[in-house]
Design a protein around this motif. Structure first.
Motif, PDB file in Angstrom:
ATOM      1  N   GLU A  48       1.063  -0.310   0.205  1.00 51.01           N
ATOM      2  CA  GLU A  48      -0.478   0.177   0.317  1.00 51.01           C
ATOM      3  C   GLU A  48       0.955   1.004   0.560  1.00 51.01           C
ATOM      4  N   ARG A  49       1.327   1.759   0.695  1.00 54.95           N
ATOM      5  CA  ARG A  49       2.945   2.460   0.771  1.00 54.95           C
ATOM      6  C   ARG A  49       3.163   3.020  -0.680  1.00 54.95           C
ATOM      7  N   LYS A  50       3.535   1.416  -1.420  1.00 51.27           N
ATOM      8  CA  LYS A  50       4.187   1.161  -2.064  1.00 51.27           C
ATOM      9  C   LYS A  50       3.335   2.217  -3.145  1.00 51.27           C
ATOM     10  N   GLN A  94       1.133   3.931  -2.918  1.00 50.01           N
ATOM     11  CA  GLN A  94       0.959   5.403  -2.333  1.00 50.01           C
ATOM     12  C   GLN A  94       2.534   6.306  -2.586  1.00 50.01           C
ATOM     13  N   ARG A  95       3.485   6.003  -2.880  1.00 48.73           N
ATOM     14  CA  ARG A  95       4.429   6.571  -3.162  1.00 48.73           C
ATOM     15  C   ARG A  95       4.488   6.311  -4.617  1.00 48.73           C
ATOM     16  N   ASP A  96       4.058   5.436  -5.706  1.00 44.09           N
ATOM     17  CA  ASP A  96       4.331   5.922  -6.903  1.00 44.09           C
ATOM     18  C   ASP A  96       3.260   7.015  -7.260  1.00 44.09           C
ATOM     19  N   LEU A  97       1.998   7.365  -6.662  1.00 42.21           N
ATOM     20  CA  LEU A  97       0.781   7.843  -6.915  1.00 42.21           C
ATOM     21  C   LEU A  97       1.672   9.332  -6.605  1.00 42.21           C
ATOM     22  N   CYS A  98       2.512   9.335  -5.983  1.00 41.56           N
ATOM     23  CA  CYS A  98       2.826  10.851  -5.005  1.00 41.56           C
ATOM     24  C   CYS A  98       3.939  10.835  -5.982  1.00 41.56           C
ATOM     25  N   LEU A  99       4.566  10.505  -6.918  1.00 46.69           N
ATOM     26  CA  LEU A  99       5.670  10.384  -7.969  1.00 46.69           C
ATOM     27  C   LEU A  99       5.208  10.548  -9.364  1.00 46.69           C
ATOM     28  N   ASP A 100       3.910  10.129  -9.648  1.00 47.28           N
ATOM     29  CA  ASP A 100       3.169  10.607 -11.124  1.00 47.28           C
ATOM     30  C   ASP A 100       2.397  11.830 -10.657  1.00 47.28           C
ATOM     31  N   GLU A 101       2.186  12.220  -9.343  1.00 46.05           N
ATOM     32  CA  GLU A 101       1.083  13.761  -9.774  1.00 46.05           C
ATOM     33  C   GLU A 101       2.147  14.430  -9.523  1.00 46.05           C
ATOM     34  N   ALA A 102       4.110  14.231  -8.884  1.00 44.00           N
ATOM     35  CA  ALA A 102       4.792  15.412  -9.037  1.00 44.00           C
ATOM     36  C   ALA A 102       5.350  16.239  -9.908  1.00 44.00           C
ATOM     37  N   GLN A 103       5.079  17.793 -10.154  1.00 43.08           N
ATOM     38  CA  GLN A 103       5.271  18.255 -11.053  1.00 43.08           C
ATOM     39  C   GLN A 103       6.969  18.963 -11.494  1.00 43.08           C
ATOM     40  N   ASN A 104       7.524  18.457 -10.406  1.00 44.73           N
ATOM     41  CA  ASN A 104       8.445  18.976 -10.713  1.00 44.73           C
ATOM     42  C   ASN A 104      10.099  18.003 -10.167  1.00 44.73           C
ATOM     43  N   LYS A 105      11.205  18.486 -10.189  1.00 44.02           N
ATOM     44  CA  LYS A 105      12.085  17.538  -9.637  1.00 44.02           C
ATOM     45  C   LYS A 105      11.830  17.686  -7.832  1.00 44.02           C
ATOM     46  N   GLN A 106      11.809  18.722  -7.068  1.00 42.83           N
ATOM     47  CA  GLN A 106      11.503  19.134  -6.034  1.00 42.83           C
ATOM     48  C   GLN A 106      10.161  18.352  -5.356  1.00 42.83           C
ATOM     49  N   GLU A 107       9.097  18.462  -6.009  1.00 31.90           N
ATOM     50  CA  GLU A 107       8.119  17.389  -5.659  1.00 31.90           C
ATOM     51  C   GLU A 107       8.064  15.848  -5.259  1.00 31.90           C
ATOM     52  N   ARG A 108       9.480  15.178  -7.049  1.00 31.00           N
ATOM     53  CA  ARG A 108       9.837  14.040  -6.986  1.00 31.00           C
ATOM     54  C   ARG A 108      10.508  13.737  -5.703  1.00 31.00           C
ATOM     55  N   ARG A 109      11.292  14.287  -5.148  1.00 30.53           N
ATOM     56  CA  ARG A 109      12.521  15.031  -4.146  1.00 30.53           C
ATOM     57  C   ARG A 109      11.596  14.694  -2.835  1.00 30.53           C
ATOM     58  N   ASN A 110      10.208  15.419  -2.605  1.00 25.49           N
ATOM     59  CA  ASN A 110       9.945  15.357  -1.251  1.00 25.49           C
ATOM     60  C   ASN A 110       8.828  13.788  -1.019  1.00 25.49           C
ATOM     61  N   CYS A 111       8.757  13.397  -2.316  1.00 24.32           N
ATOM     62  CA  CYS A 111       7.937  11.670  -2.559  1.00 24.32           C
ATOM     63  C   CYS A 111       9.058  10.712  -2.001  1.00 24.32           C
ATOM     64  N   LYS A 112      10.055  11.313  -3.238  1.00 22.27           N
ATOM     65  CA  LYS A 112      11.379   9.739  -3.169  1.00 22.27           C
ATOM     66  C   LYS A 112      11.498   9.605  -1.459  1.00 22.27           C
ATOM     67  N   ALA A 132      10.168  11.554   1.545  1.00 26.28           N
ATOM     68  CA  ALA A 132       8.967  10.034   2.351  1.00 26.28           C
ATOM     69  C   ALA A 132       8.894   8.938   2.696  1.00 26.28           C
ATOM     70  N   TYR A 133       8.983   8.359   1.398  1.00 31.39           N
ATOM     71  CA  TYR A 133       8.901   6.835   0.584  1.00 31.39           C
ATOM     72  C   TYR A 133      10.073   6.254   1.072  1.00 31.39           C
ATOM     73  N   GLU A 134      10.984   6.777   1.449  1.00 28.76           N
ATOM     74  CA  GLU A 134      12.282   6.545   1.497  1.00 28.76           C
ATOM     75  C   GLU A 134      13.159   4.807   2.161  1.00 28.76           C
ATOM     76  N   ARG A 135      12.671   4.948   3.159  1.00 27.95           N
ATOM     77  CA  ARG A 135      12.040   3.854   4.270  1.00 27.95           C
ATOM     78  C   ARG A 135      11.769   2.156   3.520  1.00 27.95           C
ATOM     79  N   ASP A 136      10.803   2.556   2.452  1.00 25.51           N
ATOM     80  CA  ASP A 136       9.737   1.793   1.864  1.00 25.51           C
ATOM     81  C   ASP A 136      10.792   1.070   1.260  1.00 25.51           C
ATOM     82  N   ASP A 137      11.962   1.345   0.219  1.00 26.85           N
ATOM     83  CA  ASP A 137      13.190   0.230  -0.365  1.00 26.85           C
ATOM     84  C   ASP A 137      13.646  -0.458  -0.275  1.00 26.85           C
TER      85      ASP A 137
END
Length: 90
Positions: A61-63, A65-83, A85-90
């Motif tokens: 489920e967290r994966k 959510q992370r994928d959805l967050c990355l898909d909705e990110a509009q710039n590099k900073q938002e993608r970095r924030n998503c990563k 936020a979910y870095e412990r799941d990798d």
């Protein structure tokens, strides 16, 4: 003519030792018991197995959510924030 098969079946336990005859007689019951035990074990679940299943569901489920967050990110900073936020799941 029918007497021979009946007589041979009746003489088998006498001709075999008691140990071998008892194993032959009890083998089908042991096999049936093993099948029943295996079936019961396959349908039951231990507490640790339940916890592992729950953990896998939570991570999936967290994966999502992370994928959805990355898909909705509009710039590099938002993608970095998503990563981050979910870095412990990798």
């Amino acid at each position: 003519m029918r007497l021979f098969p009946i007589l041979s079946v009746a003489l088998v336990p006498v001709l075999l030792s008691g140990c071998v005859a008892s194993k032959i007689v009890t083998a089908p019951f042991r096999a049936a018991g093993t099948v029943v035990e295996t079936a019961v074990d396959a349908t039951t679940q231990t507490q640790s197995e339940r916890e592992e299943d729950l953990g896998r569901k939570v991570l999936a489920e967290r994966k999502k959510q992370r994928d959805l967050c990355l898909d909705e990110a509009q710039n590099k900073q938002e993608r970095r924030n998503c990563k981050e936020a979910y870095e412990r799941d990798d």
